[in-house]
Write a protein that holds these residues in place. Sequence first.
Motif, PDB file in Angstrom:
ATOM      1  N   GLN A  59      19.884  69.715  20.154  1.00  0.00           N
ATOM      2  CA  GLN A  59      20.039  70.756  20.973  1.00  0.00           C
ATOM      3  C   GLN A  59      18.709  71.098  21.520  1.00  0.00           C
ATOM      4  O   GLN A  59      18.579  71.507  22.640  1.00  0.00           O
ATOM      5  CB  GLN A  59      20.529  72.006  20.240  1.00  0.00           C
ATOM      6  CG  GLN A  59      21.907  71.977  19.511  1.00  0.00           C
ATOM      7  CD  GLN A  59      22.335  73.460  18.846  1.00  0.00           C
ATOM      8  OE1 GLN A  59      21.490  73.935  18.413  1.00  0.00           O
ATOM      9  NE2 GLN A  59      23.646  73.378  18.361  1.00  0.00           N
ATOM     10  N   LYS A  60      17.375  70.759  20.733  1.00  0.00           N
ATOM     11  CA  LYS A  60      16.154  70.983  21.343  1.00  0.00           C
ATOM     12  C   LYS A  60      15.921  69.754  22.044  1.00  0.00           C
ATOM     13  O   LYS A  60      14.830  69.653  22.725  1.00  0.00           O
ATOM     14  CB  LYS A  60      15.378  71.189  20.277  1.00  0.00           C
ATOM     15  CG  LYS A  60      15.087  72.337  19.521  1.00  0.00           C
ATOM     16  CD  LYS A  60      14.175  72.247  18.543  1.00  0.00           C
ATOM     17  CE  LYS A  60      13.878  73.579  17.812  1.00  0.00           C
ATOM     18  NZ  LYS A  60      12.813  73.611  17.031  1.00  0.00           N
ATOM     19  N   ASN A  61      16.834  68.942  22.521  1.00  0.00           N
ATOM     20  CA  ASN A  61      16.574  67.527  23.236  1.00  0.00           C
ATOM     21  C   ASN A  61      15.584  66.648  22.628  1.00  0.00           C
ATOM     22  O   ASN A  61      14.938  65.997  23.301  1.00  0.00           O
ATOM     23  CB  ASN A  61      16.369  68.110  24.836  1.00  0.00           C
ATOM     24  CG  ASN A  61      17.053  66.995  25.570  1.00  0.00           C
ATOM     25  OD1 ASN A  61      17.741  66.204  25.105  1.00  0.00           O
ATOM     26  ND2 ASN A  61      16.218  66.934  26.696  1.00  0.00           N
ATOM     27  N   VAL A  62      15.317  66.610  21.405  1.00  0.00           N
ATOM     28  CA  VAL A  62      14.455  65.720  20.749  1.00  0.00           C
ATOM     29  C   VAL A  62      15.308  64.475  20.152  1.00  0.00           C
ATOM     30  O   VAL A  62      14.415  63.562  20.137  1.00  0.00           O
ATOM     31  CB  VAL A  62      13.756  66.496  19.473  1.00  0.00           C
ATOM     32  CG1 VAL A  62      12.741  65.804  18.619  1.00  0.00           C
ATOM     33  CG2 VAL A  62      13.049  67.666  20.049  1.00  0.00           C
ATOM     34  N   LEU A  63      16.454  64.749  19.712  1.00  0.00           N
ATOM     35  CA  LEU A  63      17.203  63.545  19.508  1.00  0.00           C
ATOM     36  C   LEU A  63      18.376  63.395  20.209  1.00  0.00           C
ATOM     37  O   LEU A  63      18.844  64.345  20.779  1.00  0.00           O
ATOM     38  CB  LEU A  63      17.758  63.847  17.872  1.00  0.00           C
ATOM     39  CG  LEU A  63      16.713  63.890  16.538  1.00  0.00           C
ATOM     40  CD1 LEU A  63      17.475  63.936  15.519  1.00  0.00           C
ATOM     41  CD2 LEU A  63      16.240  62.239  16.476  1.00  0.00           C
TER      42      LEU A  63
END
Length: 130
Positions: A59-63
Amino acid sequence: MKKRKSKAPAKMLTEVELELMSYVWRLKEATVNDIIASLPEDRKLAYTSISTILRILEQKNVLDSRKEGRGHVYFAKLQKDKYETDLLQSLVTKVFDGAPLSLARRLIQESDMTEADIKELRTILNERLR
């Protein structure tokens, strides 16, 4: 001394998020079970906890992930060196008043650098001066 404006990292990671990201970075791709298998024996995290944290990192666009069988395989969208750079820039700005030399001085004076570390640092500095 001139202060540099730096951009803070888009997504600061919590301690446990960073811990799990470290496994993903190291493994390149990882399932929840891969991470569980990589944890030290004294570090107990439930399957559901790891799964939840990985979804938060998505959701944090890190994965990002892909479906494989009944589970998911996770891989980094945010590269480790980019996160390190963003985090250091944020630290320099917030703690060292925008002066990278202050961070470097503190690190050199207060850490247990070996003679080999110091020689490597000297090489890096000499290359930077060229």
